[in-house]
Enzyme design. Structure first.
Site, PDB file in Angstrom:
ATOM      1  N   LYS A   1       1.905  -4.929   3.247  1.00 33.44           N
ATOM      2  CA  LYS A   1       2.979  -4.056   3.713  1.00 33.44           C
ATOM      3  C   LYS A   1       2.582  -2.600   3.510  1.00 33.44           C
ATOM      4  CE  LYS A   1       6.703  -2.436   1.710  1.00 33.44           C
ATOM      5  NZ  LYS A   1       6.838  -1.082   2.370  1.00 33.44           N
ATOM      6  N   PRO A   2       2.490  -1.824   4.592  1.00 27.73           N
ATOM      7  CA  PRO A   2       2.267  -0.387   4.434  1.00 27.73           C
ATOM      8  C   PRO A   2       3.559   0.297   4.016  1.00 27.73           C
ATOM      9  CG  PRO A   2       2.531  -0.901   6.753  1.00 27.73           C
ATOM     10  CD  PRO A   2       2.579  -2.224   6.007  1.00 27.73           C
ATOM     11  N   SER A   3       3.449   1.546   3.591  1.00 26.85           N
ATOM     12  CA  SER A   3       4.651   2.328   3.293  1.00 26.85           C
ATOM     13  C   SER A   3       5.500   2.486   4.544  1.00 26.85           C
ATOM     14  CB  SER A   3       4.260   3.708   2.769  1.00 26.85           C
ATOM     15  OG  SER A   3       5.386   4.566   2.715  1.00 26.85           O
TER      16      SER A   3
ATOM     17  N   GLU B   1      -1.889  -0.406  -9.560  1.00 23.44           N
ATOM     18  CA  GLU B   1      -2.516   0.918  -9.637  1.00 23.44           C
ATOM     19  C   GLU B   1      -1.395   1.917  -9.398  1.00 23.44           C
ATOM     20  OE1 GLU B   1      -3.605   4.259  -9.372  1.00 23.44           O
ATOM     21  OE2 GLU B   1      -4.367   3.902  -7.356  1.00 23.44           O
TER      22      GLU B   1
ATOM     23  N   CYS C   1      -3.257  10.163  -7.150  1.00 22.26           N
ATOM     24  CA  CYS C   1      -3.002   9.819  -8.555  1.00 22.26           C
ATOM     25  C   CYS C   1      -4.052  10.386  -9.491  1.00 22.26           C
ATOM     26  CB  CYS C   1      -2.923   8.306  -8.727  1.00 22.26           C
ATOM     27  SG  CYS C   1      -1.583   7.536  -7.807  1.00 22.26           S
TER      28      CYS C   1
ATOM     29  N   SER D   1       4.198   4.068  -7.335  1.00 23.19           N
ATOM     30  CA  SER D   1       4.754   4.771  -8.481  1.00 23.19           C
ATOM     31  C   SER D   1       4.907   3.851  -9.676  1.00 23.19           C
ATOM     32  CB  SER D   1       6.125   5.355  -8.114  1.00 23.19           C
ATOM     33  OG  SER D   1       7.062   4.308  -7.899  1.00 23.19           O
TER      34      SER D   1
ATOM     35  N   ALA E   1       0.836  -1.203   0.000  1.00 24.37           N
ATOM     36  CA  ALA E   1       0.000   0.000   0.000  1.00 24.37           C
ATOM     37  C   ALA E   1       0.871   1.254   0.000  1.00 24.37           C
ATOM     38  CB  ALA E   1      -0.925   0.000   1.211  1.00 24.37           C
ATOM     39  N   PRO E   2       0.358   2.380  -0.487  1.00 26.04           N
ATOM     40  CA  PRO E   2       1.122   3.624  -0.575  1.00 26.04           C
ATOM     41  C   PRO E   2       0.961   4.498   0.660  1.00 26.04           C
ATOM     42  CG  PRO E   2      -0.957   3.935  -1.664  1.00 26.04           C
ATOM     43  CD  PRO E   2      -0.973   2.526  -1.111  1.00 26.04           C
ATOM     44  N   TRP E   3       1.672   5.632   0.641  1.00 26.65           N
ATOM     45  CA  TRP E   3       1.640   6.522   1.798  1.00 26.65           C
ATOM     46  C   TRP E   3       0.639   7.660   1.681  1.00 26.65           C
ATOM     47  CZ3 TRP E   3       2.730  11.033  -0.497  1.00 26.65           C
ATOM     48  CH2 TRP E   3       3.752  11.130  -1.448  1.00 26.65           C
TER      49      TRP E   3
ATOM     50  N   GLU F   1       4.606  13.277 -13.157  1.00 26.69           N
ATOM     51  CA  GLU F   1       3.730  13.445 -12.001  1.00 26.69           C
ATOM     52  C   GLU F   1       4.443  14.208 -10.892  1.00 26.69           C
ATOM     53  OE1 GLU F   1       0.526  10.640  -9.684  1.00 26.69           O
ATOM     54  OE2 GLU F   1       2.487   9.772 -10.097  1.00 26.69           O
TER      55      GLU F   1
END
Length: 478
Positions: free
Chosen positions: A177-179, A250, A284, A229, A151-153, A380
């Site tokens: 796994k989290p960021s 994603e 995003c 990313s 997962a992202p932050w 981005e």
């Protein structure tokens, strides 16, 4: 200085330190100060989590859809009951405004869990039939197995929900796994879920990129899912290819916001500013690349610059702020670098600077005068920066809108229904909003094309991504 909070992995229903005792510091981006430590998990920790998920899979796979539904509904109820705690942890985790996190994240998260709880009981296939004489065929949908998820932050809580809810609803087990910059809320989610799901169904492993690589390359998972990313997605796809894992990506976005001359400028500016600056533009799908018809360009830019100047960023407990800090020092440096490298023909109409000396706050920014091949148009930024380009006709708007490597989301602003329909067909993006930008609902798919990845989050399509299809044929002769 207060005592540091200690975060731990959650494996097989138990909280554990990393096997080798290593930790990493967790920083509150609103202050720039360390407030917690989290495990820096290595191979032994990943092995343990994967073993737990693999051991739990057969029993969880064989639960009935109604059992999985009831478990997810209990999780949703628990999220609601502990909403204040989740918001407080997420705010410290990310620096996000407390009020907006409570109103804009908790309700959709709970709704999304409940949606997937219902979806668990609605898996449908084609009806049985005889496609060969004397033979009946049926199609089974089954869970894929253990899912490795990263997962992202930018939305740690909500993206955790987008990962675990469809996977668990379909009968899979999860290692998430989290960021490394935002593990706190995911660890709290593990505590909440740990009292509801059987041991090993949902596991959380904290760590860095190396931890994520170990998860994706591990032989146990049947599927790897990442929100992050483009660079990270390419690495995951390459790693997963070595043993032909299924991959769900994603990735980044560079959403075009196409504003035609017949739009209500004041309303468009107001809505686009919110969609561009919310969460400090760390989304995003953020409305950060605006293309405006040349006949209204100057008026639009002037109003947008004024709106930006009136938009506030600041402390999490300030009810007047729209967004908090950028997530980390590297992200602040990235956003700053884009502005520092602007070409001579670009003009900063508002913002363009850091706010304060403490934390990672950045001012709402508007940049005009840009060309299609400029770095800030093609790449981005992931910050509170809205760029504006001027186009002459519909064909040019489409060419420029599609002229980037990303293809996640887009929007069209016009009162002309036929034009809106033409644009929705011609825009090469996974989502096209018309006269709005950024709303999401659990029932509709979210996901992109090109370098924005593949696979869908949310919706029945996202649920089906976590299943596999099996053909069963039986002879009618006994």
């Amino acid at each position: 200085m207060s005592e540091l909070r200690t975060l731990r992995n959650h494996i097989n229903g138990e909280f554990r330190d990393a096997a080798d005792g290593r930790t990493t510091d967790v920083v509150n981006p609103a202050t720039g100060e360390v407030y917690a430590t989290a495990p820096l998990s290595a191979a032994a920790d990943v092995d343990a989590a994967m073993a737990a998920a693999a051991a739990a899979f057969p029993a969880w796979r064989d639960t009935t859809p109604s059992e999985r539904q009831r478990a997810l509904l209990r999780i949703a109820d628990a999220f609601e009951a502990r909403a204040d705690e989740l918001v407080a942890v997420e705010s410290e985790n990310t620096g996000k405004p407390i009020g907006l996190t409570a109103s804009e994240e908790i309700p959709p998260m709970v709704d999304q869990i409940r949606f997937f709880a219902g979806a668990a009981r609605l898996l449908e296939g084609r009806s049985a039939g005889e496609y060969m004489e004397g033979m009946t065929s049926i199609v089974r949908r089954e869970p894929v197995g253990v899912c490795a998820q990263v997962a992202p932050w930018n939305y740690p809580m909500m993206m955790a929900v987008w990962k675990f809810a469809p996977a668990i609803a379909a009968g899979n087990t999860v290692v998430l796994k989290p960021s490394d910059t935002t593990p706190a809320s995911t660890v709290l989610i593990a505590e909440i879920i740990g009292g509801i799901l059987p041991k090993g169904v949902f596991n959380v492993v904290c760590g860095d990129r190396e931890t994520g690589r170990l998860m994706v390359e591990h032989p146990t998972p049947a599927m790897a899912s990442i929100t992050g990313s483009v660079r990270a997605g390419i690495q995951v796809a390459g790693s997963a290819a070595k043993d032909v894992k299924r991959v769900h990506l994603e990735l980044g976005g560079k959403a075009p916001v196409v504003v035609f001359q017949d739009t209500d400028i004041a309303k468009a500016v107001e809505d686009i500013a919110v969609a561009g600056y919310f969460n400090a533009g760390q989304d995003c799908t953020a409305a950060t690349r605006v293309l405006v018809h040349e006949s209204i360009h100057d008026e639009f830019v002037a109003q947008l610059a004024k709106t930006a100047a009136d938009t506030k960023t600041g402390a999490a407990d300030d009810e007047d702020v729209l967004y908090g800090p950028l997530n980390n020092a590297n992200q602040l440096a990235q956003v700053t670098g884009f502005i520092e490298r602007l070409p001579a023909h670009a003009k900063v109409e508002a913002g363009g600077h850091r706010v304060g000396e403490k934390g990672y706050f950045y001012a709402p920014t508007v940049v005009s005068g840009l060309r299609q091949d400029d770095e800030i148009i093609q790449n981005e930024v992931f910050g509170p920066v809205i760029t504006v380009q001027s186009f002459s006709d519909e064909d040019q708007a489409v060419e420029w809108a599609n002229g980037v490597e990303y293809a996640l989301a887009s929007s069209v602003w016009t009162k002309d229904h036929a034009r809106a329909m033409r644009m929705s067909k011609r825009l090469d993006f996974g989502c096209v909003w018309i006269n709005t930008h950024i709303p999401l609902v659990a029932e509709m798919p979210h996901g992109g094309f090109k370098k924005s990845g593949y696979g869908k989050d949310l919706s029945a399509y996202g649920f089906e991504d976590y299943t596999r299809i099996k053909h069963v044929m039986t002879s009618l002769d006994g």
